[in-house]
Design a protein around this motif. Sequence first.
Motif, PDB file in Angstrom:
ATOM      1  N   ALA A  25       0.826  -1.217   0.000  1.00 38.83           N
ATOM      2  CA  ALA A  25       0.000   0.000   0.000  1.00 38.83           C
ATOM      3  C   ALA A  25       0.856   1.261   0.000  1.00 38.83           C
ATOM      4  O   ALA A  25       0.560   2.224  -0.711  1.00 38.83           O
ATOM      5  N   ALA A  26       1.941   1.251   0.775  1.00 41.19           N
ATOM      6  CA  ALA A  26       2.829   2.420   0.825  1.00 41.19           C
ATOM      7  C   ALA A  26       3.508   2.645  -0.517  1.00 41.19           C
ATOM      8  O   ALA A  26       3.605   3.789  -0.991  1.00 41.19           O
ATOM      9  N   LEU A  27       3.962   1.583  -1.156  1.00 45.78           N
ATOM     10  CA  LEU A  27       4.601   1.725  -2.472  1.00 45.78           C
ATOM     11  C   LEU A  27       3.599   2.179  -3.525  1.00 45.78           C
ATOM     12  O   LEU A  27       3.927   2.995  -4.389  1.00 45.78           O
ATOM     13  N   GLN A  28       2.373   1.669  -3.453  1.00 42.46           N
ATOM     14  CA  GLN A  28       1.349   2.119  -4.395  1.00 42.46           C
ATOM     15  C   GLN A  28       1.102   3.615  -4.250  1.00 42.46           C
ATOM     16  O   GLN A  28       1.036   4.334  -5.250  1.00 42.46           O
ATOM     17  N   ALA A  29       1.001   4.083  -3.037  1.00 41.04           N
ATOM     18  CA  ALA A  29       0.752   5.513  -2.806  1.00 41.04           C
ATOM     19  C   ALA A  29       1.934   6.360  -3.263  1.00 41.04           C
ATOM     20  O   ALA A  29       1.752   7.377  -3.939  1.00 41.04           O
ATOM     21  N   ALA A  30       3.144   5.952  -2.914  1.00 42.47           N
ATOM     22  CA  ALA A  30       4.333   6.725  -3.277  1.00 42.47           C
ATOM     23  C   ALA A  30       4.540   6.748  -4.791  1.00 42.47           C
ATOM     24  O   ALA A  30       4.835   7.801  -5.368  1.00 42.47           O
ATOM     25  N   CYS A  31       4.384   5.603  -5.418  1.00 43.94           N
ATOM     26  CA  CYS A  31       4.598   5.539  -6.867  1.00 43.94           C
ATOM     27  C   CYS A  31       3.511   6.276  -7.628  1.00 43.94           C
ATOM     28  O   CYS A  31       3.785   6.928  -8.631  1.00 43.94           O
ATOM     29  N   THR A  37       2.398   3.512 -12.268  1.00 41.13           N
ATOM     30  CA  THR A  37       1.364   2.535 -11.967  1.00 41.13           C
ATOM     31  C   THR A  37       2.037   1.346 -11.305  1.00 41.13           C
ATOM     32  O   THR A  37       3.070   0.869 -11.784  1.00 41.13           O
ATOM     33  N   VAL A  38       1.477   0.859 -10.210  1.00 46.22           N
ATOM     34  CA  VAL A  38       2.043  -0.273  -9.478  1.00 46.22           C
ATOM     35  C   VAL A  38       1.204  -1.511  -9.725  1.00 46.22           C
ATOM     36  O   VAL A  38      -0.022  -1.478  -9.614  1.00 46.22           O
ATOM     37  N   VAL A  39       1.886  -2.592 -10.055  1.00 42.92           N
ATOM     38  CA  VAL A  39       1.260  -3.903 -10.158  1.00 42.92           C
ATOM     39  C   VAL A  39       1.898  -4.753  -9.069  1.00 42.92           C
ATOM     40  O   VAL A  39       3.117  -4.945  -9.065  1.00 42.92           O
ATOM     41  N   ALA A  40       1.097  -5.240  -8.136  1.00 42.06           N
ATOM     42  CA  ALA A  40       1.602  -6.062  -7.040  1.00 42.06           C
ATOM     43  C   ALA A  40       1.210  -7.515  -7.277  1.00 42.06           C
ATOM     44  O   ALA A  40       0.065  -7.802  -7.639  1.00 42.06           O
TER      45      ALA A  40
END
Length: 88
Positions: A25-31, A37-40
């Motif tokens: 969640a933190a990486l999604q928000a920061a990116c 766009t973040v794909v986890a």
Amino acid sequence: MTRGRILVYSRTTGYRHASIPAGVAALQAACRSDGFTVVATEDPAVLTPGELAGFAAVVFLSTSGATCGGPAGQAALEGFVRAGGGFA
């Protein structure tokens, strides 16, 4: 403006960190705030040359154990980095 896609990979085959969901969640928000766009995922099937070609960088987030799904996944990731893909 979208700068590209970041793969956040958090597969564990050993110890599993309870903080992984918060880290994703933190990486999604920061990116997102920087235009990425973040794909986890935790699926090693994404570690192929064709799949990795769609990403600007790969982030290993609290992985453990044999995470790449075997020699082919490891070779694909190494090739991605050698070709200029980002890795953290």
